[in-house]
Scaffold this motif. Sequence first.
Motif, PDB file in Angstrom:
ATOM      1  N   GLY A 208       0.823  -1.215   0.000  1.00  0.00           N
ATOM      2  CA  GLY A 208       0.000   0.000   0.000  1.00  0.00           C
ATOM      3  C   GLY A 208       0.851   1.257   0.000  1.00  0.00           C
ATOM      4  N   LEU A 209       1.959   1.223   0.728  1.00  0.00           N
ATOM      5  CA  LEU A 209       2.850   2.384   0.809  1.00  0.00           C
ATOM      6  C   LEU A 209       3.529   2.648  -0.529  1.00  0.00           C
ATOM      7  CD1 LEU A 209       4.268   4.579   2.500  1.00  0.00           C
ATOM      8  CD2 LEU A 209       5.969   2.850   3.150  1.00  0.00           C
ATOM      9  N   ILE A 210       4.076   1.620  -1.151  1.00  0.00           N
ATOM     10  CA  ILE A 210       4.756   1.793  -2.451  1.00  0.00           C
ATOM     11  C   ILE A 210       3.775   2.306  -3.491  1.00  0.00           C
ATOM     12  CG2 ILE A 210       5.962   0.602  -4.321  1.00  0.00           C
ATOM     13  CD1 ILE A 210       7.084  -1.333  -2.216  1.00  0.00           C
ATOM     14  N   ASN A 211       2.567   1.746  -3.479  1.00  0.00           N
ATOM     15  CA  ASN A 211       1.537   2.181  -4.425  1.00  0.00           C
ATOM     16  C   ASN A 211       1.241   3.680  -4.228  1.00  0.00           C
ATOM     17  OD1 ASN A 211      -0.499   1.711  -6.474  1.00  0.00           O
ATOM     18  ND2 ASN A 211      -2.027   1.823  -4.841  1.00  0.00           N
ATOM     19  N   ALA A 212       1.144   4.096  -2.956  1.00  0.00           N
ATOM     20  CA  ALA A 212       0.874   5.509  -2.648  1.00  0.00           C
ATOM     21  C   ALA A 212       2.031   6.404  -3.100  1.00  0.00           C
ATOM     22  CB  ALA A 212       0.619   5.670  -1.157  1.00  0.00           C
ATOM     23  N   PHE A 213       3.266   5.954  -2.865  1.00  0.00           N
ATOM     24  CA  PHE A 213       4.437   6.736  -3.297  1.00  0.00           C
ATOM     25  C   PHE A 213       4.436   6.927  -4.814  1.00  0.00           C
ATOM     26  CE2 PHE A 213       7.241   5.565   0.585  1.00  0.00           C
ATOM     27  CZ  PHE A 213       6.852   6.723   1.229  1.00  0.00           C
ATOM     28  N   LYS A 215       2.029   6.753  -6.964  1.00  0.00           N
ATOM     29  CA  LYS A 215       0.946   7.630  -7.421  1.00  0.00           C
ATOM     30  C   LYS A 215       1.309   9.097  -7.241  1.00  0.00           C
ATOM     31  CE  LYS A 215      -3.076   4.599  -6.864  1.00  0.00           C
ATOM     32  NZ  LYS A 215      -4.345   4.362  -6.119  1.00  0.00           N
ATOM     33  N   ARG A 216       2.198   9.353  -6.259  1.00  0.00           N
ATOM     34  CA  ARG A 216       2.613  10.739  -5.985  1.00  0.00           C
ATOM     35  C   ARG A 216       3.931  11.077  -6.683  1.00  0.00           C
ATOM     36  NH1 ARG A 216      -0.377   8.616  -2.109  1.00  0.00           N
ATOM     37  NH2 ARG A 216      -1.724   9.891  -0.777  1.00  0.00           N
ATOM     38  N   GLY A 217       4.386  10.194  -7.557  1.00  0.00           N
ATOM     39  CA  GLY A 217       5.599  10.457  -8.340  1.00  0.00           C
ATOM     40  C   GLY A 217       6.885  10.166  -7.616  1.00  0.00           C
ATOM     41  N   GLU A 223      14.248   6.701  -4.935  1.00  0.00           N
ATOM     42  CA  GLU A 223      14.142   7.842  -4.031  1.00  0.00           C
ATOM     43  C   GLU A 223      13.933   7.430  -2.578  1.00  0.00           C
ATOM     44  OE1 GLU A 223      11.765  11.213  -5.554  1.00  0.00           O
ATOM     45  OE2 GLU A 223      11.438   9.955  -7.337  1.00  0.00           O
ATOM     46  N   ILE A 224      13.331   6.277  -2.375  1.00  0.00           N
ATOM     47  CA  ILE A 224      13.103   5.772  -1.014  1.00  0.00           C
ATOM     48  C   ILE A 224      12.944   4.252  -1.085  1.00  0.00           C
ATOM     49  CG2 ILE A 224      10.593   6.097  -1.147  1.00  0.00           C
ATOM     50  CD1 ILE A 224      10.686   6.810   1.872  1.00  0.00           C
ATOM     51  N   ALA A 225      13.549   3.559  -0.144  1.00  0.00           N
ATOM     52  CA  ALA A 225      13.442   2.088  -0.094  1.00  0.00           C
ATOM     53  C   ALA A 225      12.285   1.691   0.818  1.00  0.00           C
ATOM     54  CB  ALA A 225      14.743   1.486   0.409  1.00  0.00           C
TER      55      ALA A 225
END
Length: 810
Positions: A208-213, A215-217, A223-225
């Motif tokens: 869910g977190l990766i999907n949210a990231f 979507k926000r580019g 940029e973040i692991a």
Amino acid sequence: MVKGRIAVLLGQGDEDHQEKFITGAMKQAFSAGYDVCVFSMYIKYQNTPERDKGDSEIFNLINYDMFDAVIIMSDTIQVPGLIDRLEEDISKKFSGPVICVDRDSKYFKSFWTDGYQLVYSIVSHLIEIHGMRDIAFLTGKKWHRHSQRRLEAYIDCMEAHDLQVRDDRIFYGDFWYTSGDGCADALLSQGRKMPDAVACANDCMAIGLINAFEKRGIKVPEEIAVTGYGTSEEGQTSPKPLTSTYIPSEYYGRYSVECVLAMLRGEDMPDKKTPTKLFIGSSCGCEHDKSNYTTTLRDTWETSDSTDGFLSIHNLIQEDMLKENSLKGFFEVVYSYIFQLGEVDGFHLFMNENNNTFGYSDRVLHAISYHADKDNDNSISVTEFVKTDLMLSELYEQHAQPKGYIFTPIFFEDSTHGYAVVSYGDVPRSYDSEYRLWITAVARGLEAVKRNIELMRLKTFVTNTNTFEKRFVSRVDTPNMAAVTEEERNEMETVERILIENSLTYVFQPIVEAKGGTIFAYEALMRSGIPKLSPLKILKYAESLGRLGDIEKSTFINVLGIIEENEKLFEGKKVFINSIPGISLEDSDREKIVKGISKNSDRVVVEITESAEMEDEDFKRFKHFTRDNGVKIAVDDYGTGYSNISNLLRYMPEYVKIDRALITNIQNDMNKQHFVREIVKFCHDGDIKALAEGVETSEELAMVMNLGVDLIQGYYTARPNAEIIPEIDEGIKSEIVRNHQDFENKNTKSIYNSGRSGRINLGTLVKEGYSSIEIRGENVTYRDITIAGAPGIKNEIAINVVDGYYGTLT
């Protein structure tokens, strides 16, 4: 030889963690000589209290006296308050060792699979392999032990590496995908530099977190692991495989058995040594280690489609179940689809007695018993009841190798219908999602069949009530004359005058042959000549006046007289005459009637209502009256009310008239069709002609002919008439001929041509009217055919193998 049994209680036995836990527990128990009985809800918690109740009822089945130890996967049983009630119940009923997994218990010992070491190792990977220093952590619910312990591991690992643990880098979720979205919003809203990585307390939140990231580019891992926990298939097969930790579920299963066995020996629980292993994906910045990626391989080359399994497009189990209107038929369908379960060692279905739906009854019906290697022991039953506290008699039989048995509930909403048991023998494994789908489909099918049966009972009750009122309106006590209205008094006096003067008249309604529409017989129907005085009123007042004997005498004498006066018109035809059982006649009247009947014994059919309950002496007189004079018998109004086979066996009639209540709108009522089909089949098996009465529409005519009746009577074919008509309407006759031809064509098409599927169910073919199977090899989809029946069910069906066929028949 098996030493004993261990019970395992859990929810959602086909979920990955529970499935591997069960595998480990069985391996350890089997090696120590113990059977394992798993009691599983289908889901950890349902979405309504009613379904929670139905699903969790399986735990009330357990007879703890049968077990040496109990293991509870407490965190998988999430129905509110249930685990507390379970523990208290077990503490009162069981004195042996109990271990609770993932819960501190006030009654029993426990251990946790909280994953402290696993989280510590994956945070260490981010620090030591990738050199990351600013790491955030997304854990679960603040109050949950797993959340707390995984957070502790993160904090301890950061501090052990001399890294700062910031409060604004700790986030709480609920172990679900949406928590990841919330964490992304929180990080971005801080207005500070983003962390190097976010370690998550499970894979769902990480996805869910990766999907949210993204979507926000924000690119992961550039940029973040992000890392997860639990190594789910979703994580492994993500666009960028999710670096995560394997949960050693199988080890925890083995360890739980080690604990209870140690307690049985009077020893302390052994130390828990949790193995750690990472799944290295690319979400952390590593190059994805494909050698570390495991794909679940099938055990065989067969697929669900190739074997007509439950997930096959050719699976029709639900349709076949819904067609059934009896429990036995339903059980036969379920048994015929057990092959969809694959390599099971055994399957059993138990049903509550007397339609009990609240918990489990004291006795249960052992409806289906299936053993893969014991064909002679397989059975389907609607009469074999066993004590419920035995759970499964097979458990008491001696066997050399330990086995696993999995018990699941059969329920709908909060109604408990029974339970199922599946066994894979000495193979250590749980059921899979396909079995869950299959057995829950069976539960829904059973609910539908029970509703069908209840609907039939309700319809029969309504029909019986109406029929009772009509039939017995004439059987009331002699009315209090003071309570009789002036109109009724006048009608009663009119009936008495008619009987004294013998002025009853008769009309004749044709009874038509279903083969060609010719008139087979006529029914003589009594009339008063006065519109307001129906036959029912005449019978009512005659009984009140004590003059039913006059009705009986007048009917026979008058109708026999009409037959003799119109001998040519009745030539080759039967005449059905209604009789009132139990009526005694004067000797002179009886002799006169017998004389008239003896002259027309080949024509007269005496018709009595199916509800007639004659005393033994009355029955003997009736039997002598008919049989000694060569008279045939017809049973009227069969199929509702008092219908039973014993009456037919007692009367041994030549004709059975199916009650009009079953015929009305039969084309729209599958329940009526089922009843009538069974009645016709019974009649034909006993060389009895089946007559459908009350046929009033073209649709009813077509349906009863399609069901195989021999004779038809009703307003649609011909109304009652004072004239003896020689033929019915030519258009109706032509319609009957066409319907009969359709029926004949259907019967000639009773050959089932193989090739449409790889499996043929004999019971289904017989129910659909097929009498033979033709095995063909040309222009077919399937050449290799399995022909399956059900234990104890004999199906008379021929098999013809056409020349040129090649393939395998089993």
